[in-house]
Design a protein around this motif. Structure first.
Motif, PDB file in Angstrom:
ATOM      1  N   SER A   1      -6.187   8.067  -8.592  1.00  0.00           N
ATOM      2  CA  SER A   1      -6.324   6.559  -8.331  1.00  0.00           C
ATOM      3  C   SER A   1      -5.778   5.748  -9.632  1.00  0.00           C
ATOM      4  O   SER A   1      -5.714   6.433 -10.690  1.00  0.00           O
ATOM      5  CB  SER A   1      -7.878   6.126  -8.044  1.00  0.00           C
ATOM      6  OG  SER A   1      -7.643   4.726  -8.344  1.00  0.00           O
ATOM      7  N   SER A   2      -5.064   4.793  -9.264  1.00  0.00           N
ATOM      8  CA  SER A   2      -4.458   3.872 -10.407  1.00  0.00           C
ATOM      9  C   SER A   2      -5.479   3.313 -11.139  1.00  0.00           C
ATOM     10  O   SER A   2      -5.133   2.818 -12.258  1.00  0.00           O
ATOM     11  CB  SER A   2      -3.411   3.092  -9.827  1.00  0.00           C
ATOM     12  OG  SER A   2      -3.951   2.142  -8.916  1.00  0.00           O
TER      13      SER A   2
ATOM     14  N   GLN B   1       0.333   3.956  -2.731  1.00  0.00           N
ATOM     15  CA  GLN B   1      -0.254   5.398  -2.422  1.00  0.00           C
ATOM     16  C   GLN B   1       0.825   6.443  -2.872  1.00  0.00           C
ATOM     17  O   GLN B   1       0.477   7.422  -2.978  1.00  0.00           O
ATOM     18  CB  GLN B   1      -0.629   5.396  -1.059  1.00  0.00           C
ATOM     19  CG  GLN B   1      -2.119   4.349  -0.719  1.00  0.00           C
ATOM     20  CD  GLN B   1      -2.222   4.125   0.701  1.00  0.00           C
ATOM     21  OE1 GLN B   1      -1.421   4.720   1.588  1.00  0.00           O
ATOM     22  NE2 GLN B   1      -3.395   3.485   1.000  1.00  0.00           N
ATOM     23  N   ARG B   2       1.911   6.233  -2.526  1.00  0.00           N
ATOM     24  CA  ARG B   2       3.111   7.102  -3.045  1.00  0.00           C
ATOM     25  C   ARG B   2       2.876   7.507  -4.305  1.00  0.00           C
ATOM     26  O   ARG B   2       3.089   8.731  -4.742  1.00  0.00           O
ATOM     27  CB  ARG B   2       4.599   6.404  -2.561  1.00  0.00           C
ATOM     28  CG  ARG B   2       5.589   7.476  -2.778  1.00  0.00           C
ATOM     29  CD  ARG B   2       6.968   6.991  -2.281  1.00  0.00           C
ATOM     30  NE  ARG B   2       7.496   5.682  -3.055  1.00  0.00           N
ATOM     31  CZ  ARG B   2       8.503   4.982  -2.937  1.00  0.00           C
ATOM     32  NH1 ARG B   2       9.461   5.524  -1.774  1.00  0.00           N
ATOM     33  NH2 ARG B   2       8.875   4.100  -3.512  1.00  0.00           N
TER      34      ARG B   2
ATOM     35  N   TRP C   1       1.002  -1.106   0.067  1.00  0.00           N
ATOM     36  CA  TRP C   1      -0.183   0.050  -0.086  1.00  0.00           C
ATOM     37  C   TRP C   1       0.672   1.359   0.058  1.00  0.00           C
ATOM     38  O   TRP C   1       0.522   2.291  -0.812  1.00  0.00           O
ATOM     39  CB  TRP C   1      -0.833   0.090   1.140  1.00  0.00           C
ATOM     40  CG  TRP C   1      -2.050  -0.848   1.154  1.00  0.00           C
ATOM     41  CD1 TRP C   1      -2.464  -2.145   1.718  1.00  0.00           C
ATOM     42  CD2 TRP C   1      -3.164  -0.718   0.115  1.00  0.00           C
ATOM     43  NE1 TRP C   1      -3.536  -2.566   1.517  1.00  0.00           N
ATOM     44  CE2 TRP C   1      -4.272  -1.903   0.465  1.00  0.00           C
ATOM     45  CE3 TRP C   1      -3.443   0.113  -0.873  1.00  0.00           C
ATOM     46  CZ2 TRP C   1      -5.392  -2.104  -0.235  1.00  0.00           C
ATOM     47  CZ3 TRP C   1      -4.788  -0.029  -1.446  1.00  0.00           C
ATOM     48  CH2 TRP C   1      -5.544  -1.177  -1.514  1.00  0.00           C
TER      49      TRP C   1
ATOM     50  N   GLU D   1       0.498   6.968  -6.295  1.00  0.00           N
ATOM     51  CA  GLU D   1      -0.841   7.890  -6.421  1.00  0.00           C
ATOM     52  C   GLU D   1      -0.963   9.141  -6.147  1.00  0.00           C
ATOM     53  O   GLU D   1      -1.605  10.109  -6.869  1.00  0.00           O
ATOM     54  CB  GLU D   1      -2.102   7.046  -6.093  1.00  0.00           C
ATOM     55  CG  GLU D   1      -2.374   5.562  -6.550  1.00  0.00           C
ATOM     56  CD  GLU D   1      -3.642   4.918  -6.180  1.00  0.00           C
ATOM     57  OE1 GLU D   1      -4.085   3.807  -6.694  1.00  0.00           O
ATOM     58  OE2 GLU D   1      -3.879   5.302  -4.868  1.00  0.00           O
ATOM     59  N   LYS D   2      -0.173   9.502  -4.932  1.00  0.00           N
ATOM     60  CA  LYS D   2       0.010  10.779  -4.582  1.00  0.00           C
ATOM     61  C   LYS D   2       0.602  11.761  -5.398  1.00  0.00           C
ATOM     62  O   LYS D   2       0.179  12.918  -5.608  1.00  0.00           O
ATOM     63  CB  LYS D   2       0.567  10.850  -3.073  1.00  0.00           C
ATOM     64  CG  LYS D   2       0.643  12.236  -2.442  1.00  0.00           C
ATOM     65  CD  LYS D   2       1.269  11.985  -1.217  1.00  0.00           C
ATOM     66  CE  LYS D   2       1.292  13.420  -0.347  1.00  0.00           C
ATOM     67  NZ  LYS D   2       1.935  13.330   0.832  1.00  0.00           N
TER      68      LYS D   2
END
Length: 397
Positions: A172-173, A163-164, A159, A166-167
């Motif tokens: 969102s991927s 999330q790194r 995660w 996507e940020k």
């Protein structure tokens, strides 16, 4: 002729040869190469005609699609390799933006080479370089997909890394991007391993929801022509009523590249190597689920670094987009897509070959050597020049 005049002439020739070769190879070469490319005419596309929602063909989205940039990291990236290949990608991308002016650019994953293990400091450095290389104006939208080198293969991803990623790209991927009535479905194919891992479950849940939304949108479009709508469509998000164009990093399942042709296909000695499911391509099960859920009119994928065109189930075309970097192939390329709600057309744009650039530099070096020898013959004679060289070496010893 006075000696100082000859020296000045030699200096001018030296500057012209070296400077000309450098300017041509590092700047100018990209312009004539990319000027050969043009947006395809959608009237000649498969399934041509007016769009489903009645939009005229001149409202087609101009999409540029590239893949596998593999920005080198701190661990395995040599400084000269970074400098050379990243400069090539930056000049190619910026020249393409200036000449072709796409409305949207998709990069199909493996943006970074070491995202799967890079520290936060190295990650931030890689991201900074990416934003510099692929800078763009507000007139162009840049959409980035996730690849196995960005977050790791299935057994490496977690995660934090997802999330790194996507940020950084603020999205969102797994999602749908809609442009001028066209649905572009972005799939996190790294998470389609099918073993029930937490990220896999989350991505599959999102895909099922998107499939429901798209199917309901199609039914809403049909209902306006007298059709009905499913009862379970209440609360679903409505998209333009047209099948999506599906983009992902991993290709759908195929046995090998044996049927792939063209100048950007895999080398002949590699085309018959069998692909490994869940590593080189998606599994058969994951591939069939995606086709059943979304019935895409076109699939665009990367990962293999080579070009290929496949027709799945005799009705779902897939194009594998080669790598954009000289590090992965001598002749990088990208796809130009003109897409309307009811049709599309594709063309391929090749970048300068690395071997051509090397040949130009070698030719410039050979010219300099000949000029030096000619200068020695003219000014002092070849024997005197050689004796001076040998004497200089002897003194240095």
């Amino acid at each position: 002729m006075p000696r100082f005049s000859v020296r000045w002439l030699a200096a001018v020739v030296l500057i012209l040869v070296v400077g000309g070769a450098f300017f041509f190879c590092e700047y100018l070469i990209y312009f004539p190469t990319i000027l050969k490319c043009a947006w395809p005419k959608i009237s000649h596309a498969r399934g041509g005609g007016e769009g489903i929602d009645g939009r005229p063909m001149d409202s087609a989205v101009r999409a540029m699609v590239l893949s596998d940039t593999h920005l080198l990291g701190a661990v395995g990236g040599h400084w000269f390799d970074k400098l050379r290949r990243e400069w090539q990608m930056e000049r190619a991308f910026q020249t393409a933006l200036w000449l072709l002016r796409p409305e949207i650019v998709f990069i199909l994953g493996d943006i970074f080479d070491e995202g799967k293990w890079s520290s936060q400091k190295h990650w931030e450095d890689d991201v900074r370089r990416f934003h510099r290389m692929f800078r763009h104006s507000t007139d162009t939208e840049l959409v980035v997909l996730v690849g196995n080198h960005d977050i790791g293969f299935h057994y490496e991803m977690d995660w934090f890394k997802l999330q790194r990623f996507e940020k950084v790209f603020n999205a969102s991927s797994t999602r749908i991007v809609t442009k001028n009535g066209v649905n572009f479905l972005l799939v996190n194919s790294v998470a389609l391993h099918g073993d029930g891992c937490p990220i896999c479950q989350s991505v599959e849940k999102e895909l099922i929801k998107l499939s429901r939304d798209l199917n309901c949108s199609l039914q809403v479009g049909n209902s306006q022509s007298g059709g009905g709508v499913m009862d379970n469509c209440e609360g679903s998000q409505i998209y333009p009523p047209t099948p999506p164009i599906m983009l992902q990093h991993y290709p759908l399942y195929r046995v090998s590249d044996a049927g792939c042709t063209g100048q950007d296909a895999a080398p002949p000695e590699e085309r018959h190597l069998l692909f490994r499911e869940k590593y080189d391509v998606l599994s058969k099960e994951a591939s069939q689920r995606l086709l059943q859920w979304f019935k895409p009119r076109l699939i665009l994928s990367g990962h293999t670094h080579s070009g290929c065109e496949v027709l799945h189930d005799n009705k779902y075309p897939e194009i594998s987009v080669p790598s954009f970097s000289w590090r992965n192939r001598n002749n990088p390329s990208f796809i130009l897509a003109s897409v309307s709600p009811g049709s599309y057309a594709l063309s391929k744009c090749f970048l300068p070959e690395e071997s051509t650039v090397i040949s130009v530099y070698c030719s410039a070096g050979a010219c300099l050597l000949l000029l030096f020898l000619a200068h020695c013959l003219w000014m002092k004679g070849l024997l005197q020049c050689l004796s001076l060289c040998l004497l200089g070496k002897h003194k240095s010893l």
